[in-house]
Design an enzyme around this catalytic site. Structure first.
Site, PDB file in Angstrom:
ATOM      1  N   ASP A  54     -19.851  30.754  36.103  1.00 54.66           N
ATOM      2  CA  ASP A  54     -19.925  29.480  35.394  1.00 54.66           C
ATOM      3  C   ASP A  54     -21.156  29.388  34.504  1.00 54.66           C
ATOM      4  O   ASP A  54     -21.084  28.869  33.382  1.00 54.66           O
ATOM      5  CB  ASP A  54     -19.939  28.329  36.402  1.00 54.66           C
ATOM      6  CG  ASP A  54     -18.602  28.141  37.097  1.00 54.66           C
ATOM      7  OD1 ASP A  54     -17.578  28.567  36.543  1.00 54.66           O
ATOM      8  OD2 ASP A  54     -18.593  27.570  38.208  1.00 54.66           O
ATOM      9  N   ASN A 126     -22.107  20.157  30.984  1.00 50.71           N
ATOM     10  CA  ASN A 126     -22.004  19.642  32.349  1.00 50.71           C
ATOM     11  C   ASN A 126     -22.760  18.331  32.536  1.00 50.71           C
ATOM     12  O   ASN A 126     -22.179  17.317  32.872  1.00 50.71           O
ATOM     13  CB  ASN A 126     -22.519  20.673  33.354  1.00 50.71           C
ATOM     14  CG  ASN A 126     -21.444  21.639  33.798  1.00 50.71           C
ATOM     15  OD1 ASN A 126     -20.293  21.531  33.394  1.00 50.71           O
ATOM     16  ND2 ASN A 126     -21.820  22.587  34.632  1.00 50.71           N
ATOM     17  N   ASP A 156     -36.372  11.251  42.781  1.00 48.38           N
ATOM     18  CA  ASP A 156     -36.648  12.629  42.384  1.00 48.38           C
ATOM     19  C   ASP A 156     -36.096  12.912  40.998  1.00 48.38           C
ATOM     20  O   ASP A 156     -36.562  13.815  40.300  1.00 48.38           O
ATOM     21  CB  ASP A 156     -36.034  13.611  43.382  1.00 48.38           C
ATOM     22  CG  ASP A 156     -36.823  13.728  44.669  1.00 48.38           C
ATOM     23  OD1 ASP A 156     -37.922  13.148  44.752  1.00 48.38           O
ATOM     24  OD2 ASP A 156     -36.344  14.404  45.603  1.00 48.38           O
ATOM     25  N   ALA A 164     -15.987  17.158  33.085  1.00 39.46           N
ATOM     26  CA  ALA A 164     -15.941  18.593  33.338  1.00 39.46           C
ATOM     27  C   ALA A 164     -17.093  19.048  34.219  1.00 39.46           C
ATOM     28  O   ALA A 164     -16.960  20.006  34.989  1.00 39.46           O
ATOM     29  CB  ALA A 164     -15.950  19.363  32.018  1.00 39.46           C
ATOM     30  N   ALA A 168     -20.186  19.739  39.506  1.00 40.33           N
ATOM     31  CA  ALA A 168     -21.323  20.658  39.587  1.00 40.33           C
ATOM     32  C   ALA A 168     -22.517  19.948  40.232  1.00 40.33           C
ATOM     33  O   ALA A 168     -22.433  19.452  41.349  1.00 40.33           O
ATOM     34  CB  ALA A 168     -21.646  21.195  38.197  1.00 40.33           C
ATOM     35  N   TYR A 169     -23.643  19.869  39.546  1.00 39.12           N
ATOM     36  CA  TYR A 169     -24.856  19.250  40.088  1.00 39.12           C
ATOM     37  C   TYR A 169     -24.594  17.803  40.503  1.00 39.12           C
ATOM     38  O   TYR A 169     -25.088  17.321  41.524  1.00 39.12           O
ATOM     39  CB  TYR A 169     -25.956  19.324  39.032  1.00 39.12           C
ATOM     40  CG  TYR A 169     -27.362  18.970  39.505  1.00 39.12           C
ATOM     41  CD1 TYR A 169     -27.642  18.753  40.851  1.00 39.12           C
ATOM     42  CD2 TYR A 169     -28.398  18.863  38.587  1.00 39.12           C
ATOM     43  CE1 TYR A 169     -28.926  18.432  41.270  1.00 39.12           C
ATOM     44  CE2 TYR A 169     -29.684  18.552  39.000  1.00 39.12           C
ATOM     45  CZ  TYR A 169     -29.932  18.326  40.338  1.00 39.12           C
ATOM     46  OH  TYR A 169     -31.206  18.008  40.746  1.00 39.12           O
ATOM     47  N   ASN A 170     -23.787  17.107  39.719  1.00 38.46           N
ATOM     48  CA  ASN A 170     -23.462  15.721  40.018  1.00 38.46           C
ATOM     49  C   ASN A 170     -22.858  15.575  41.418  1.00 38.46           C
ATOM     50  O   ASN A 170     -23.226  14.674  42.180  1.00 38.46           O
ATOM     51  CB  ASN A 170     -22.491  15.190  38.968  1.00 38.46           C
ATOM     52  CG  ASN A 170     -21.944  13.817  39.294  1.00 38.46           C
ATOM     53  OD1 ASN A 170     -22.653  12.826  39.226  1.00 38.46           O
ATOM     54  ND2 ASN A 170     -20.669  13.760  39.658  1.00 38.46           N
ATOM     55  N   LEU A 171     -21.940  16.440  41.773  1.00 38.16           N
ATOM     56  CA  LEU A 171     -21.309  16.373  43.093  1.00 38.16           C
ATOM     57  C   LEU A 171     -22.315  16.693  44.190  1.00 38.16           C
ATOM     58  O   LEU A 171     -22.313  16.063  45.254  1.00 38.16           O
ATOM     59  CB  LEU A 171     -20.122  17.327  43.153  1.00 38.16           C
ATOM     60  CG  LEU A 171     -19.304  17.335  44.454  1.00 38.16           C
ATOM     61  CD1 LEU A 171     -18.746  15.949  44.752  1.00 38.16           C
ATOM     62  CD2 LEU A 171     -18.185  18.357  44.381  1.00 38.16           C
ATOM     63  N   SER A 172     -23.192  17.651  43.941  1.00 34.80           N
ATOM     64  CA  SER A 172     -24.230  17.992  44.918  1.00 34.80           C
ATOM     65  C   SER A 172     -25.166  16.817  45.169  1.00 34.80           C
ATOM     66  O   SER A 172     -25.717  16.675  46.267  1.00 34.80           O
ATOM     67  CB  SER A 172     -25.036  19.200  44.441  1.00 34.80           C
ATOM     68  OG  SER A 172     -24.216  20.341  44.315  1.00 34.80           O
TER      69      SER A 172
END
EC number: 2.7.1.23
Length: 267
Positions: A54, A126, A156, A164, A168-172
């Site tokens: 990715d 992203n 933080d 799309a 990624a980071y958003n879900l984490s």
């Protein structure tokens, strides 16, 4: 990022460029591909074949944006996660491309101003994320369409993600998964200390988001558009870049919209 010309080739209906991650697996696959198919330089191609993960796919898309040479990309996974990639297979490339489903992706545009008065602009496929640079929490004022919605977010960091990029980071960061084509942007805090109960927001793509760093010297913050970082920012503006549209190609049984939907049921 240079196209690779093949040897002992068979022709496909479209002119193809081949790009590959520097990892050994991707480079070996690219060498094998070049023996079976004909490839042209990136600027001459109709479709780009990207071998890697990715991160490499995002790098490929940003390279095309920088060069103003936007072409549809068919990625094949030779990385770790490969959420934005198709399955790696050598055979039947022309048939796969003929049957591939096309998905349009509109990136975010980040406009950042630093403490020293420098200005930077970058696309984000992203997400755009603001992150504290030191042990000190960041203090950030958040505005949407010119209205201050959070006078002081102590955290933080905070990010704005496209549909799309919502997996990624958003879900984490515990942000929502947005269906492709929903016309929405996720606004998600990263380890928010105050206000404690704020878990983020879902905004229309038309929204203009502004982040003002309240104490940028004592509590420095960096802004990152995908993989591109600007340090010591004072003000960051984020909105959908409607002048730019990227295309990703997927096998029908491995389509991006279905994968994003099914992520909501992953356990």
């Amino acid at each position: 990022m240079n196209g690779v010309r093949g040897r002992d080739t068979r022709r496909t209906e479209s002119r193809l460029a081949l790009v590959a991650s520097p990892t050994p697996a991707a480079q070996q696959a690219a060498a094998t591909f070049a023996q079976r198919y004909e490839f042209v330089p990136l600027d001459e191609a109709d479709i780009v074949i990207a071998l890697g993960g990715d991160g490499f796919l995002l790098q490929t898309l940003h390279t095309m944006l920088d060069r103003h040479r936007i072409k549809p990309v068919f990625g094949m996974n030779l990385g770790t996660v490969g959420f934005l990639m198709n399955e790696w297979r050598m055979d039947a490339l022309d048939e796969r491309l003929a049957r591939a489903r096309r998905f349009s992706v509109t990136p975010l545009r980040m406009e950042a101003e630093t403490v020293d008065g420098e200005s930077f602009s970058s696309a984000a496929i992203n997400e755009v994320s603001l992150l504290r640079e030191t042990r000190q929490t960041a203090w950030i004022e958040v505005s949407v369409d010119g209205r201050v919605v959070l006078p002081e977010l102590v955290c933080d960091g905070v990010l704005a993600a496209t549909a799309a990029g919502s997996t990624a980071y958003n879900l984490s960061a515990q942000g929502p998964i947005l269906p492709l084509g929903s016309g929405l942007v996720a606004l998600t805090p990263i380890s928010a200390f105050r206000p404690r109960r704020w878990r983020g927001a879902i905004l229309p793509e038309s929204a203009k988001i502004s982040f003002r760093v309240l104490d940028p010297v004592k509590r420095p913050v960096s802004a990152v558009a995908d993989q591109r970082e600007v340090r010591d920012v004072a003000l960051v503006r984020v909105g959908i870049d409607r002048a730019t549209c990227l295309s990703l190609l997927f096998d029908p049984d491995h389509a991006l919209d279905d994968r994003i939907t099914m992520e909501q049921f992953a356990v």
